[in-house]
Enzyme design. Structure first.
Site, PDB file in Angstrom:
ATOM      1  N   ARG A   1      39.972  32.976  25.031  1.00 63.14           N
ATOM      2  CA  ARG A   1      41.170  32.769  25.874  1.00 63.14           C
ATOM      3  C   ARG A   1      42.356  32.258  25.051  1.00 63.14           C
ATOM      4  NH1 ARG A   1      38.501  30.682  31.542  1.00 63.14           N
ATOM      5  NH2 ARG A   1      38.032  32.778  32.211  1.00 63.14           N
TER       6      ARG A   1
ATOM      7  N   LYS B   1      27.837  39.972  46.170  1.00 59.95           N
ATOM      8  CA  LYS B   1      28.611  39.319  47.227  1.00 59.95           C
ATOM      9  C   LYS B   1      29.417  40.335  48.019  1.00 59.95           C
ATOM     10  CE  LYS B   1      29.264  35.826  43.880  1.00 59.95           C
ATOM     11  NZ  LYS B   1      30.327  35.750  42.884  1.00 59.95           N
TER      12      LYS B   1
ATOM     13  N   GLY C   1      34.640  39.473  35.658  1.00 62.49           N
ATOM     14  CA  GLY C   1      33.346  39.046  36.168  1.00 62.49           C
ATOM     15  C   GLY C   1      32.187  39.844  35.616  1.00 62.49           C
TER      16      GLY C   1
ATOM     17  N   GLY D   1      38.546  36.418  40.113  1.00 61.07           N
ATOM     18  CA  GLY D   1      39.127  36.255  41.454  1.00 61.07           C
ATOM     19  C   GLY D   1      40.489  36.919  41.556  1.00 61.07           C
TER      20      GLY D   1
HETATM   21  P1  AMP Z   1      29.164  39.916  42.151  1.00 63.95           P
HETATM   22  O1  AMP Z   1      29.499  38.564  41.608  1.00 63.95           O
HETATM   23  O2  AMP Z   1      29.271  40.031  43.622  1.00 63.95           O
HETATM   24  O3  AMP Z   1      29.862  41.027  41.410  1.00 63.95           O
HETATM   25  O4  AMP Z   1      27.610  40.095  41.887  1.00 63.95           O
HETATM   26  C1  AMP Z   1      27.076  40.245  40.619  1.00 63.95           C
HETATM   27  C2  AMP Z   1      25.608  39.975  40.688  1.00 63.95           C
HETATM   28  O5  AMP Z   1      25.037  40.879  41.600  1.00 63.95           O
HETATM   29  C3  AMP Z   1      24.875  40.154  39.406  1.00 63.95           C
HETATM   30  O6  AMP Z   1      24.425  38.917  38.948  1.00 63.95           O
HETATM   31  C4  AMP Z   1      23.721  41.065  39.769  1.00 63.95           C
HETATM   32  O7  AMP Z   1      22.509  40.629  39.253  1.00 63.95           O
HETATM   33  C5  AMP Z   1      23.694  40.991  41.266  1.00 63.95           C
HETATM   34  N1  AMP Z   1      23.098  42.173  41.896  1.00 63.95           N
HETATM   35  C6  AMP Z   1      23.386  43.451  41.679  1.00 63.95           C
HETATM   36  N2  AMP Z   1      22.576  44.259  42.391  1.00 63.95           N
HETATM   37  C7  AMP Z   1      21.741  43.468  43.079  1.00 63.95           C
HETATM   38  C8  AMP Z   1      20.671  43.701  43.954  1.00 63.95           C
HETATM   39  N3  AMP Z   1      20.297  44.937  44.264  1.00 63.95           N
HETATM   40  N4  AMP Z   1      20.031  42.640  44.471  1.00 63.95           N
HETATM   41  C9  AMP Z   1      20.403  41.393  44.149  1.00 63.95           C
HETATM   42  N5  AMP Z   1      21.397  41.097  43.309  1.00 63.95           N
HETATM   43  C10 AMP Z   1      22.067  42.118  42.772  1.00 63.95           C
END
Ligand code: AMP
Length: 394
Positions: free
Chosen positions: A35, A198, A351, A374
């Site tokens: 950063r 999420k 992310g 975010g």
């Molecule tokens: P996000 O922060 O919403 O982008 O979520 C990212 C996270 O989603 C990562 O740590 C992944 O391991 C998780 N993820 C992706 N696919 C799945 C799934 N099928 N079941 C549970 N977690 C998941």
């Protein structure tokens, strides 16, 4: 178009620059300085042009109180090494005090000063006008170069612009250019790929993108909320109960808008949420009741690769599966490789998709990887980011 440091007179003037120096620390030592390194082009441009540079940032969450654990002293030290020059750093409990004001006034052209952590002050995160005025009093113009906090209206990201002319630094310029163009002015076909766990966070993004894309690809944990909405068996897969109906509505909206919405046609399902467990590939209509979806399957990979191959613009946010576990990383890796091979403009929200392409060694094959998790999501939702809204238009 927003004004940048190139659109303002800088010589001999005091530039108050909001950076994102929120670096990871371990026992007071910086463990990753990316950063700080990323902020250098804007800082050097200002210094080379004869500006007097006053930098500010937050670090961690001192919650409105001075706390040596969150001092920016290590940043000052690293910055001095990287720039090869002295950094004036006064660790004032109130961030701005008489000594700081005197030091800022005494700066000469080409000199740099760093303020103490702006979150030492309670008013910062409330966009307190008094604190914004104190900060603004140190400079002649404001440069926002902290994309990661641009979605927050704080004294140091937005409030100061009530008292000073505001322009962007090169980091924000690049984010606005790539994220903005991708969403508002994409070369078509425009494909968005959404994944991750999420669902709730991503639904506003999907709602906005449905109005703009030609194809919307859904993968990762959020797929199962869409499956559920279709009445499919999803076993023990992650589910966003509150948003099942919304998922059905989104499918309807996509159909009405003539947007192709692609969902997995097969999934890698596992008995338990861990790498070393029983797993296998199942069609979307045949997910076992005692297993959970962990990744997109091989047929889905081919389908998604074909959609990416036709695209001229791709925006990707969120992994296709639990990529942190080797057995369930194949789908995410295949999509990352498809993007790497594509000649389309490829833009990644920050992310986890950014972490995934890093992990696969494909980061330098992407057109742009956003630095703000975010902030990039809010940008893709079509929201106005306060830290960008305050920057003057050209
Ligand atoms: P996000 O922060 O919403 O982008 O979520 C990212 C996270 O989603 C990562 O740590 C992944 O391991 C998780 N993820 C992706 N696919 C799945 C799934 N099928 N079941 C549970 N977690 C998941």
């Amino acid at each position: 178009m927003k004004k940048t440091v190139k659109d303002i007179e800088i010589k001999g003037r005091r530039a108050l620059v909001r950076c994102d120096f929120n670096v990871p620390l371990k026992e007071g030592k910086i463990t990753d300085d990316i950063r700080i390194v990323s902020a250098l082009p804007t800082i050097k441009y200002l210094l080379d042009g004869g500006a007097k540079v006053i930098l500010m940032s937050h670090l961690g969450r001192p919650e409105g109180e001075p706390n040596p654990k969150y001092t920016l002293a290590p940043v000052a030290e690293r910055l001095a090494e990287l720039l090869g020059q002295e950094i004036v750093f006064i660790s004032a409990d109130t961030v701005v005090d008489e000594k700081v004001r005197e030091a800022a006034a005494a700066l000469e052209e080409g000199q740099v000063m760093l303020l103490e952590n702006v979150r030492y002050r309670k008013e910062e995160t409330k966009n307190g006008a008094e604190f914004a005025k104190e900060l603004a009093g140190l400079g002649d113009f404001f440069v926002n170069d902290a994309f990661g906090t641009a979605h927050r209206a704080h004294s140091s990201t937005a409030g100061v612009a009530d008292y000073l002319p505001a322009v962007s630094g090169f980091l924000i310029e690049k984010e606005v250019e790539f994220l903005g163009n991708a969403v508002e002015n994409p070369e078509r076909p425009f494909v968005a790929i959404m994944g991750g766990a999420k669902v709730g966070d991503k639904i506003p993004v999907i709602e906005n993108l449905i109005k703009k894309v030609d194809t919307l690809i859904i993968g990762g944990g959020m797929s199962y909320t869409f499956f559920k909405a279709r009445g499919l068996e999803i076993g023990t897969s992650i589910l966003d109960e509150a948003n099942i109906e919304l998922a059905a509505e989104l499918e309807k909206k996509a159909a009405e808008a003539g947007v192709k919405l692609l969902l997995p046609v097969d999934c890698v399902c596992a008995k338990e949420f861990k790498n070393d467990t029983e797993y296998g590939v199942y069609s979307k209509d045949a997910m076992p009741a005692d297993m959970m979806g962990m990744d997109i399957g091989p047929e889905t990979v081919e389908l998604y690769k074909a959609a990416v191959a036709e695209a001229k613009t791709v925006v990707w946010n969120g992994p296709m599966g639990v990529f942190e576990m080797e057995n369930f990383a194949k789908g995410t890796r295949a999509v990352a490789e498809a993007l790497a091979q594509s000649s389309a403009v490829t833009v990644l929200g920050g992310g986890d998709s950014a972490a995934a392409v890093e992990q696969f060694g494909l980061a330098d094959k992407m057109t742009h990887i956003s630095t703000g998790g975010g902030a990039s999501l809010e940008f893709l939702e079509g929201k106005v980011l306060p830290g960008i809204a305050v920057i003057e238009d050209k």
